[in-house]
Design a protein around this motif. Structure first.
Motif, PDB file in Angstrom:
ATOM      1  N   GLY A 328       0.707  -1.221   0.102  1.00  0.00           N
ATOM      2  CA  GLY A 328       0.111  -0.116   0.041  1.00  0.00           C
ATOM      3  C   GLY A 328       0.911   1.203   0.022  1.00  0.00           C
ATOM      4  N   PHE A 329       0.336   2.359  -0.812  1.00  0.00           N
ATOM      5  CA  PHE A 329       1.333   3.261  -0.970  1.00  0.00           C
ATOM      6  C   PHE A 329       1.120   4.359   0.283  1.00  0.00           C
ATOM      7  CE2 PHE A 329       1.798   7.965  -2.060  1.00  0.00           C
ATOM      8  CZ  PHE A 329       2.824   8.058  -2.590  1.00  0.00           C
ATOM      9  N   SER A 330      -0.106   4.565   0.996  1.00  0.00           N
ATOM     10  CA  SER A 330       0.083   5.607   1.997  1.00  0.00           C
ATOM     11  C   SER A 330       0.533   5.075   3.120  1.00  0.00           C
ATOM     12  CB  SER A 330      -1.396   5.819   2.223  1.00  0.00           C
ATOM     13  OG  SER A 330      -2.228   4.988   2.468  1.00  0.00           O
ATOM     14  N   ARG A 331       0.341   3.697   3.449  1.00  0.00           N
ATOM     15  CA  ARG A 331       0.890   3.021   4.769  1.00  0.00           C
ATOM     16  C   ARG A 331       2.296   2.675   4.454  1.00  0.00           C
ATOM     17  NH1 ARG A 331      -2.702  -2.199   4.592  1.00  0.00           N
ATOM     18  NH2 ARG A 331      -1.383  -2.879   6.350  1.00  0.00           N
ATOM     19  N   SER A 332       2.921   2.625   3.368  1.00  0.00           N
ATOM     20  CA  SER A 332       4.413   2.448   3.256  1.00  0.00           C
ATOM     21  C   SER A 332       5.014   3.894   3.360  1.00  0.00           C
ATOM     22  CB  SER A 332       4.686   1.900   1.573  1.00  0.00           C
ATOM     23  OG  SER A 332       4.080   0.606   1.746  1.00  0.00           O
ATOM     24  N   ILE A 333       4.310   4.921   2.807  1.00  0.00           N
ATOM     25  CA  ILE A 333       4.951   6.028   3.036  1.00  0.00           C
ATOM     26  C   ILE A 333       5.200   6.560   4.705  1.00  0.00           C
ATOM     27  CG2 ILE A 333       4.615   8.580   2.677  1.00  0.00           C
ATOM     28  CD1 ILE A 333       5.507   7.036   0.306  1.00  0.00           C
ATOM     29  N   VAL A 334       3.862   6.159   5.188  1.00  0.00           N
ATOM     30  CA  VAL A 334       3.866   6.569   6.807  1.00  0.00           C
ATOM     31  C   VAL A 334       4.953   5.844   7.480  1.00  0.00           C
ATOM     32  CG1 VAL A 334       2.374   6.398   8.823  1.00  0.00           C
ATOM     33  CG2 VAL A 334       1.400   7.311   6.814  1.00  0.00           C
ATOM     34  N   ASN A 335       5.090   4.585   6.788  1.00  0.00           N
ATOM     35  CA  ASN A 335       6.061   3.577   7.586  1.00  0.00           C
ATOM     36  C   ASN A 335       7.527   4.205   7.524  1.00  0.00           C
ATOM     37  OD1 ASN A 335       6.706   0.958   8.852  1.00  0.00           O
ATOM     38  ND2 ASN A 335       7.251   0.294   6.851  1.00  0.00           N
ATOM     39  N   VAL A 336       7.789   4.604   6.425  1.00  0.00           N
ATOM     40  CA  VAL A 336       9.227   5.460   6.189  1.00  0.00           C
ATOM     41  C   VAL A 336       9.271   6.568   6.799  1.00  0.00           C
ATOM     42  CG1 VAL A 336      10.427   6.650   4.549  1.00  0.00           C
ATOM     43  CG2 VAL A 336       9.595   4.491   3.808  1.00  0.00           C
ATOM     44  N   GLU A 337       8.242   7.585   6.959  1.00  0.00           N
ATOM     45  CA  GLU A 337       8.367   8.855   7.579  1.00  0.00           C
ATOM     46  C   GLU A 337       8.373   8.384   9.044  1.00  0.00           C
ATOM     47  OE1 GLU A 337       5.211  10.995   6.110  1.00  0.00           O
ATOM     48  OE2 GLU A 337       6.193  11.622   4.452  1.00  0.00           O
ATOM     49  N   GLY A 338       7.703   7.176   9.751  1.00  0.00           N
ATOM     50  CA  GLY A 338       7.718   6.867  10.736  1.00  0.00           C
ATOM     51  C   GLY A 338       8.963   6.492  11.615  1.00  0.00           C
ATOM     52  N   GLY A 339       9.835   6.333  10.527  1.00  0.00           N
ATOM     53  CA  GLY A 339      11.192   6.046  11.218  1.00  0.00           C
ATOM     54  C   GLY A 339      11.683   4.598  10.817  1.00  0.00           C
ATOM     55  N   ALA A 340      10.801   3.569   9.941  1.00  0.00           N
ATOM     56  CA  ALA A 340      11.052   2.333   9.992  1.00  0.00           C
ATOM     57  C   ALA A 340      12.207   2.002   9.120  1.00  0.00           C
ATOM     58  CB  ALA A 340      10.152   1.646   9.052  1.00  0.00           C
ATOM     59  N   ASN A 341      13.183   1.117   9.876  1.00  0.00           N
ATOM     60  CA  ASN A 341      14.464   0.723   9.320  1.00  0.00           C
ATOM     61  C   ASN A 341      14.554  -0.761   8.706  1.00  0.00           C
ATOM     62  OD1 ASN A 341      16.184   2.983   9.970  1.00  0.00           O
ATOM     63  ND2 ASN A 341      15.580   2.342  12.242  1.00  0.00           N
ATOM     64  N   THR A 342      13.651  -1.482   9.057  1.00  0.00           N
ATOM     65  CA  THR A 342      13.672  -2.968   8.612  1.00  0.00           C
ATOM     66  C   THR A 342      12.096  -3.329   8.477  1.00  0.00           C
ATOM     67  OG1 THR A 342      13.628  -3.835  10.906  1.00  0.00           O
ATOM     68  CG2 THR A 342      15.962  -3.517   9.668  1.00  0.00           C
ATOM     69  N   PRO A 343      11.837  -4.681   8.023  1.00  0.00           N
ATOM     70  CA  PRO A 343      10.184  -5.203   8.173  1.00  0.00           C
ATOM     71  C   PRO A 343       9.873  -5.577   9.709  1.00  0.00           C
ATOM     72  CG  PRO A 343      11.520  -6.243   6.607  1.00  0.00           C
ATOM     73  CD  PRO A 343      12.536  -5.386   7.421  1.00  0.00           C
ATOM     74  N   LEU A 344      10.746  -5.100  10.675  1.00  0.00           N
ATOM     75  CA  LEU A 344      10.106  -5.415  12.241  1.00  0.00           C
ATOM     76  C   LEU A 344       9.309  -4.405  12.539  1.00  0.00           C
ATOM     77  CD1 LEU A 344      10.609  -6.667  14.860  1.00  0.00           C
ATOM     78  CD2 LEU A 344      12.305  -5.051  15.545  1.00  0.00           C
ATOM     79  N   ALA A 345       9.333  -3.270  11.783  1.00  0.00           N
ATOM     80  CA  ALA A 345       8.062  -2.325  11.997  1.00  0.00           C
ATOM     81  C   ALA A 345       6.729  -3.052  11.553  1.00  0.00           C
ATOM     82  CB  ALA A 345       8.456  -1.193  11.257  1.00  0.00           C
ATOM     83  N   GLY A 346       6.644  -3.832  10.431  1.00  0.00           N
ATOM     84  CA  GLY A 346       5.411  -4.409  10.024  1.00  0.00           C
ATOM     85  C   GLY A 346       5.128  -5.338  10.993  1.00  0.00           C
ATOM     86  N   VAL A 347       5.982  -6.165  11.586  1.00  0.00           N
ATOM     87  CA  VAL A 347       5.915  -7.248  12.615  1.00  0.00           C
ATOM     88  C   VAL A 347       5.170  -6.555  13.779  1.00  0.00           C
ATOM     89  CG1 VAL A 347       6.833  -9.123  14.167  1.00  0.00           C
ATOM     90  CG2 VAL A 347       7.645  -8.796  11.514  1.00  0.00           C
ATOM     91  N   ILE A 348       5.801  -5.378  14.213  1.00  0.00           N
ATOM     92  CA  ILE A 348       5.018  -4.451  15.327  1.00  0.00           C
ATOM     93  C   ILE A 348       3.824  -4.087  15.195  1.00  0.00           C
ATOM     94  CG2 ILE A 348       5.584  -2.640  16.720  1.00  0.00           C
ATOM     95  CD1 ILE A 348       8.513  -3.003  16.537  1.00  0.00           C
ATOM     96  N   ALA A 349       3.558  -3.523  13.915  1.00  0.00           N
ATOM     97  CA  ALA A 349       2.158  -3.067  13.498  1.00  0.00           C
ATOM     98  C   ALA A 349       1.169  -4.348  13.715  1.00  0.00           C
ATOM     99  CB  ALA A 349       2.321  -2.498  12.136  1.00  0.00           C
ATOM    100  N   ALA A 350       1.639  -5.592  13.335  1.00  0.00           N
ATOM    101  CA  ALA A 350       0.676  -6.566  13.170  1.00  0.00           C
ATOM    102  C   ALA A 350       0.360  -7.015  14.565  1.00  0.00           C
ATOM    103  CB  ALA A 350       1.473  -7.662  12.577  1.00  0.00           C
ATOM    104  N   SER A 351       1.379  -6.654  15.444  1.00  0.00           N
ATOM    105  CA  SER A 351       1.134  -7.095  16.992  1.00  0.00           C
ATOM    106  C   SER A 351       0.093  -5.998  17.693  1.00  0.00           C
ATOM    107  CB  SER A 351       2.382  -7.062  17.639  1.00  0.00           C
ATOM    108  OG  SER A 351       3.433  -8.042  17.203  1.00  0.00           O
TER     109      SER A 351
END
Length: 586
Positions: A328-351
């Motif tokens: 997803g475009f918007s969620r990926s952009i927010v992921n970058v702007e939120g400071g994500a460095n690795t896919p662990l950010a996605g795992v935390i979001a899922a949790s």
């Protein structure tokens, strides 16, 4: 072959390299991004599930395991996968002929659509077929998304007006209008205005108040949360659901169960083509987004691993009772702007989403459907690529026509018809371009080793030598046009004795093209004209070396045009000197 270390993902390359080499310094950014993304995608996922014709909790189910599965197999460090508007629309449109929205059968077909799509993508990844991303051109993808966005907007208008469906006519709308419709429309317009403001001006105003630029951008992207909270508060405070305002309704608490019902073979067979379409579109869209995100951080994307990652994400979505997902475009952009460095950010979001499902999910039962509708409207309206159509039309009318035709095809013919139309036009435009090759007579730029067209530059030519540059591969669609171009050049240079074909732009010669060249060379030989070649590419020469044309009909094959000019020009001068000497003796 060594790869540039600056283009590597954090921790290196390979599966789970980011986890094996994880650094403590990355944890803060990943945790922050994971929490922010989870808050943002809750209303989005619910809205896209509604768009797909599914219960809103299905969108939340599709936002948990897919993030974890992609983290295991995907190559992008910042791509966030989950329900998006395009997959929601495709699910609803592609399932409409085989199931009725709102039934258990429809839900099971949506689950199996995700499962089949996941299997297809994962198998293609194992076969290393990431190159398939190149088969849908940018105009086709842009036109498809634009057309799909128009359909999505039309599908949400009834929710904006509080209607059960699209009215047959303006009079029908007026006849069935009630005060509650005015209330719903007012709520929708207020939410719409707020979201438009948040998207366009909110970040700028927050920066003027002293907020950091990155924080202000994140705040503006989280604006839908305020609409959701206020919508639920107003509905509960004034008991609007009792008065007829459509709401989400009962939302089950708890995590999804890993079970499904296997439909009959006829139903599964009807899903093969829809699964293939949704797989192709979601893969191309996700890879394009992943590559764009990777360029920002000078990282590299592996298309084959993206197939595996998306395949695993869709398989896990189906196994957990969700529907098809992609990046997803918007969620990926927010992921970058939120400071994500690795896919662990996605795992935390899922949790975080799983925790919400276990605790406060039932509170969303009072969320008005009009709130989800305005979230969808604001999210998809920018996807209508008017600027892209304008650029394509000005630069290349064929690409502009492909984009426009694909969009109109999706709107008026359907998703399948629109994609087929766009791909057909792309292929037709390439064949049309290839059938109109540029064949230029070239000469030497004075005092240099460069050769340019005689029609565009002041150049020197050698007497009795005609140098032609063929600026296209030679195949069945353009062989006659190239032959006509050669013959026309001979009309303009009737004293030609040596013809030099410069093949620097020729990447392939098919059987039809070879037959044409052989017949042309034979005809020119009867006119005492010898054909020579220059700058033939290695792979092309490997093929030509196996033929009688080069060994039996072609004069010389020169490594460069400059050497050919010097050699053939000198040969012409020797011939002229010999002819003059014989004339003096006579």
């Amino acid at each position: 072959m060594l790869t540039n270390p600056r283009l590597q993902p954090p921790g290196g390359d390979g599966y789970l390299a980011w986890l094996r080499n994880y650094r403590k310094a990355w944890l803060g950014g990943d945790v922050t991004a994971g929490i922010i993304v989870s808050i943002m995608i809750i209303p989005q996922s619910m809205a896209y599930a509604m768009l797909a014709g599914l219960p809103v909790e299905i969108g939340l189910y599709a936002s948990i395991l897919p993030l974890i599965a992609y983290a295991l197999f995907g190559s992008s460090m910042n791509l966030s996968v989950g329900p998006v508007a395009v997959t929601g629309l495709m699910t609803a449109t592609l399932l409409a002929p085989v199931a009725t929205i709102g039934t258990e059968h429809y839900l099971q077909m949506a689950i199996w659509l995700a499962l089949l799509s996941g299997v297809m993508l994962f198998v293609l990844g194992l076969l290393r077929m990431g190159f398939l991303a190149n088969f849908l051109s940018h105009p086709v993808i842009s036109g498809f998304i634009s057309g799909a966005s128009i359909l999505i907007i039309l599908s949400q208008l009834p929710h904006l007006f509080g209607l059960g469906g699209m009215p047959a006519s303006p009079q029908d709308l007026l006849d069935n209008w009630t005060p509650i419709n005015s209330l719903i429309l007012g709520m929708g317009l207020l939410g719409l205005l707020w979201l438009i403001y948040a998207r366009s001006r909110m970040a700028e105003h927050l920066q003027q108040l002293g907020m950091r630029a990155d924080i202000s951008r994140l705040a503006s992207r989280l604006a839908p949360i305020l609409v959701v909270v206020l919508g639920m508060a107003v509905t509960l405070g004034f008991d609007l659901a009792v008065h007829g305002v459509p709401v989400v309704g009962e939302l089950p608490a708890g995590l999804p169960s890993l079970q499904w019902v296997t439909p009959d073979f006829a139903s599964l067979r009807s899903l093969f083509l829809p699964a293939a379409l949704i797989s192709l579109v979601s893969f191309v869209e996700s890879v394009s987004l992943a590559q764009s995100l990777a360029r920002r951080k000078r990282q590299r994307i592996d298309a084959d691993r993206e197939l595996l990652g998306l395949g695993a994400a869709n398989l896990s979505a189906g196994l957990s009772g969700g529907f098809a997902v992609c990046g997803g475009f918007s969620r990926s952009i927010v992921n970058v702007e939120g400071g994500a460095n690795t896919p662990l950010a996605g795992v935390i979001a899922a949790s975080v989403i799983a925790l919400i499902l276990l605790t406060i999910a039932p509170l969303f039962a009072s969320l008005p459907l009009v709130v989800l509708a305005v979230i969808i409207l604001v999210a998809v309206t920018p996807l209508i690529d008017i600027a892209g159509l304008r650029r394509a039309w000005c630069y290349d009318r064929a690409e502009g026509l492909t984009l426009l035709s694909t969009a109109l095809g999706v709107v008026f013919i359907g998703i399948e018809g629109g994609i087929v139309l766009g791909v057909s036009l792309s292929i037709a435009s390439q064949l049309w371009r290839g059938s109109r090759p540029h064949v230029a007579v070239v000469g030497r730029v004075p005092g240099t080793q460069y050769f340019r067209s005689t029609r565009r530059h002041l150049v020197e030519i050698e007497p009795h030598l005609l140098a032609l540059r063929v600026d296209e591969s030679i195949f069945f669609a353009n062989s006659k046009a190239i032959e006509q171009g050669v013959l026309q050049a001979l009309v303009e240079y009737p004293d030609t004795r040596h013809m030099l074909l410069i093949m620097s732009a020729v990447n392939h010669i098919d059987g039809t093209g070879l037959d044409m060249l052989s017949e042309l060379t034979e005809g020119l030989a009867e006119r005492d004209i010898t054909v020579h070649l220059a700058e033939v590419k290695g792979p092309v020469m490997d093929q030509l070396a196996k033929t009688d044309w080069v060994s039996g009909q072609v004069g010389e094959v020169f490594p460069s045009t400059d050497i050919a000019f010097n050699t053939l020009g000198g040969l012409n001068r020797l011939n002229r000197a010999a002819n003059e000497a014989r004339a003096e003796e006579d």
